[in-house]
Design a protein around this motif. Structure first.
Motif, mmCIF file in Angstrom:
data_model
loop_
_atom_site.group_PDB
_atom_site.id
_atom_site.type_symbol
_atom_site.label_atom_id
_atom_site.label_comp_id
_atom_site.label_asym_id
_atom_site.label_seq_id
_atom_site.Cartn_x
_atom_site.Cartn_y
_atom_site.Cartn_z
ATOM 1 N N ALA A 16 0.841 -1.213 0.000
ATOM 2 C CA ALA A 16 0.000 0.000 0.000
ATOM 3 C C ALA A 16 0.869 1.254 0.000
ATOM 4 O O ALA A 16 1.839 1.345 0.751
ATOM 5 C CB ALA A 16 -0.910 -0.005 1.218
ATOM 6 N N LYS A 19 -2.230 3.835 3.222
ATOM 7 C CA LYS A 19 -2.522 2.650 4.016
ATOM 8 C C LYS A 19 -3.976 2.546 4.484
ATOM 9 O O LYS A 19 -4.631 3.553 4.764
ATOM 10 C CB LYS A 19 -1.654 2.651 5.284
ATOM 11 N N TRP A 21 -5.839 1.258 7.699
ATOM 12 C CA TRP A 21 -5.585 0.902 9.107
ATOM 13 C C TRP A 21 -6.789 1.337 9.929
ATOM 14 O O TRP A 21 -7.007 2.515 10.152
ATOM 15 C CB TRP A 21 -4.294 1.574 9.621
ATOM 16 N N ASN A 29 -15.189 -5.662 7.323
ATOM 17 C CA ASN A 29 -13.972 -4.935 6.922
ATOM 18 C C ASN A 29 -14.301 -3.712 6.064
ATOM 19 O O ASN A 29 -13.750 -3.543 4.969
ATOM 20 C CB ASN A 29 -12.983 -5.850 6.186
ATOM 21 N N GLY A 142 -8.990 -7.186 4.514
ATOM 22 C CA GLY A 142 -9.277 -5.930 3.812
ATOM 23 C C GLY A 142 -8.389 -5.727 2.595
ATOM 24 O O GLY A 142 -8.864 -5.472 1.476
ATOM 25 N N MET A 247 0.031 3.298 15.306
ATOM 26 C CA MET A 247 0.342 1.986 15.910
ATOM 27 C C MET A 247 1.062 2.154 17.249
ATOM 28 O O MET A 247 0.732 1.514 18.241
ATOM 29 C CB MET A 247 1.229 1.184 14.951
ATOM 30 N N ALA A 284 2.609 -3.758 8.510
ATOM 31 C CA ALA A 284 2.639 -4.135 9.930
ATOM 32 C C ALA A 284 3.759 -5.131 10.163
ATOM 33 O O ALA A 284 3.538 -6.301 10.457
ATOM 34 C CB ALA A 284 1.294 -4.721 10.330
HETATM 35 C C1 DP6 Z 1 -0.603 -2.396 7.396
HETATM 36 O O1 DP6 Z 1 -5.867 -6.301 5.248
HETATM 37 O O2 DP6 Z 1 -3.768 -7.414 6.031
HETATM 38 O O3 DP6 Z 1 -0.752 -3.806 5.490
HETATM 39 O O4 DP6 Z 1 -5.972 -9.341 6.867
HETATM 40 O O5 DP6 Z 1 -7.552 -8.210 8.381
HETATM 41 O O6 DP6 Z 1 -5.276 -8.839 9.146
HETATM 42 P P1 DP6 Z 1 -6.150 -8.410 8.021
HETATM 43 O O7 DP6 Z 1 -5.660 -6.978 7.608
HETATM 44 P P2 DP6 Z 1 -4.911 -6.504 6.320
HETATM 45 O O8 DP6 Z 1 -4.328 -5.104 6.814
HETATM 46 C C2 DP6 Z 1 -3.372 -4.455 6.052
HETATM 47 C C3 DP6 Z 1 -2.724 -3.420 6.829
HETATM 48 C C4 DP6 Z 1 -1.478 -2.837 6.232
HETATM 49 C C5 DP6 Z 1 -1.763 -1.610 5.365
HETATM 50 C C6 DP6 Z 1 -2.338 -1.871 3.998
HETATM 51 O O9 DP6 Z 1 -2.001 -2.877 3.358
HETATM 52 O O10 DP6 Z 1 -3.106 -1.015 3.538
#
Ligand code: DP6
Length: 327
Positions: A16, A19, A21, A29, A142, A247, A284
């Protein structure tokens, strides 16, 4: 009589630029802000789904091993969404593999849930629009919504399930950006994104981050469309710093950076001042994604290899979205 229906899909990881978040709605989601990313060519999940009428429960084999109860439960929940949309009752056998380290700041859940959605739908013999596939993938993870369309992809905020979808804003060949990934840790992260999305609102900074996200996205989208690297670099680093500030100030606080992470971020800023077209962004995890124009990629890779704590460097150019391999 036993009937088996099978399909295999490949879906890329994505990185991304702006982002995602925090959610407005965790079950579906529905995000607090729209996001923008690039698919990573050559870093993918490949998933085979077999709907089997005589199977008592879903099964999951991940990278050659029977998956944990936790991973199976998350996949099964997503299979329930697919069963309900596709109008089937069969249980599924899911076999999935990634060709990159999981849980280390390269979005494995994005690739996994995009591939699962595309393979599961095709295995049921149903054809859905790309737009709808992105909304279904989004429920699993997401960022998975962004791993289905090709190239550079925007995930729209949307008010409801149907219109929180992702679409391509440009094909991969529009701009030869390379993600040079400095791997500083291959350990599975202690706190995953799912928990992080839930705690985002405990940070006083989240509201400010979200308030400015739409305008950062507009600046970033335009920079991508105009291949304006200077503008792109500034907004991408700023957006990543904002997310990590949230975070670190959440309850419990999430510190993903390791000492080499910070050293790399500082070097990237210096290299840019010296004329290289490079900027950083982090998901993350502790690994640093150094986004470069092609002309700077080899120099960035060599320079990264000299930094203490960098255990591997992976390169990925802008790539296609999810695709069906068979079925
Ligand atoms: C920090 O969509 O990976 O990468 O699968 O629900 O755990 P879950 O979340 P995810 O969250 C991505 C967060 C990120 C920022 C981004 O990719 O936009």
């Amino acid at each position: 009589m036993t009937s088996l229906r099978r399909a295999t899909a490949q879906a890329p990881a994505n990185i991304a630029f702006i982002k995602y978040w925090g959610n407005r709605d965790h079950r579906w989601n529905l995000p607090q802000n729209a996001s923008l990313s690039m698919n990573l060519d050559g870093l993918y999940a490949e998933t085979t789904v077999t709907w089997a009428d005589d199977q008592p429960s879903d099964t999951l084999v991940l990278n050659g091993e029977s998956a944990s109860q936790e991973a199976l439960a998350r996949v099964s929940t997503h299979l329930d969404i697919l069963r309900s949309r596709l109008n089937i009752r069969s249980r599924a056998e899911v076999i999935s593999k990634n060709n990159f380290p999981m849980g280390a700041g390269i979005a494995s859940s994005a690739a996994a849930f995009a591939a699962l959605t595309v393979a599961g739908t095709a295995a049921a013999g149903v054809e859905l629009s790309e737009r709808e596939l992105t909304t279904i993938a989004r429920i699993g993870s997401g960022s998975a919504s962004r791993s289905i369309p090709t190239g550079y992809v925007e995930w729209h905020l949307g008010e409801a399930h149907e219109n929180s979808f992702a679409e391509s804003i440009a094909p991969p060949e529009h701009w030869a950006l390379i993600d040079v990934i400095a791997v500083v840790s291959q350990a599975h992260k202690r706190v995953g994104s799912k928990a992080g999305h839930r705690s985002a609102d405990t940070s006083d900074l989240q509201a400010a981050r979200v308030a400015g996200a739409a305008s950062r996205l507009a600046v970033c989208r335009r920079a991508v469309l105009e291949r304006d690297f200077a503008t792109f670099a500034k907004v991408v680093e700023h957006d990543s710093n904002l997310m990590h500030a949230v975070m670190m100030t959440s309850d419990p606080p999430l510190f993903y950076w390791l000492p080499p992470t910070l050293a790399i971020m500082e070097s990237v800023r210096n290299w840019r001042e010296d004329g290289l077209h490079v900027c950083y962004t982090l998901d993350a995890g502790a690994n640093v994604h150094c986004l470069c124009e092609q002309s700077s990629a080899d120099a960035v890779r060599s320079a990264l290899q000299t930094i203490d704590g960098v255990v591997d460097v992976r390169m990925a150019s802008a790539g296609q979205g999810a695709r069906l391999i068979s079925g």
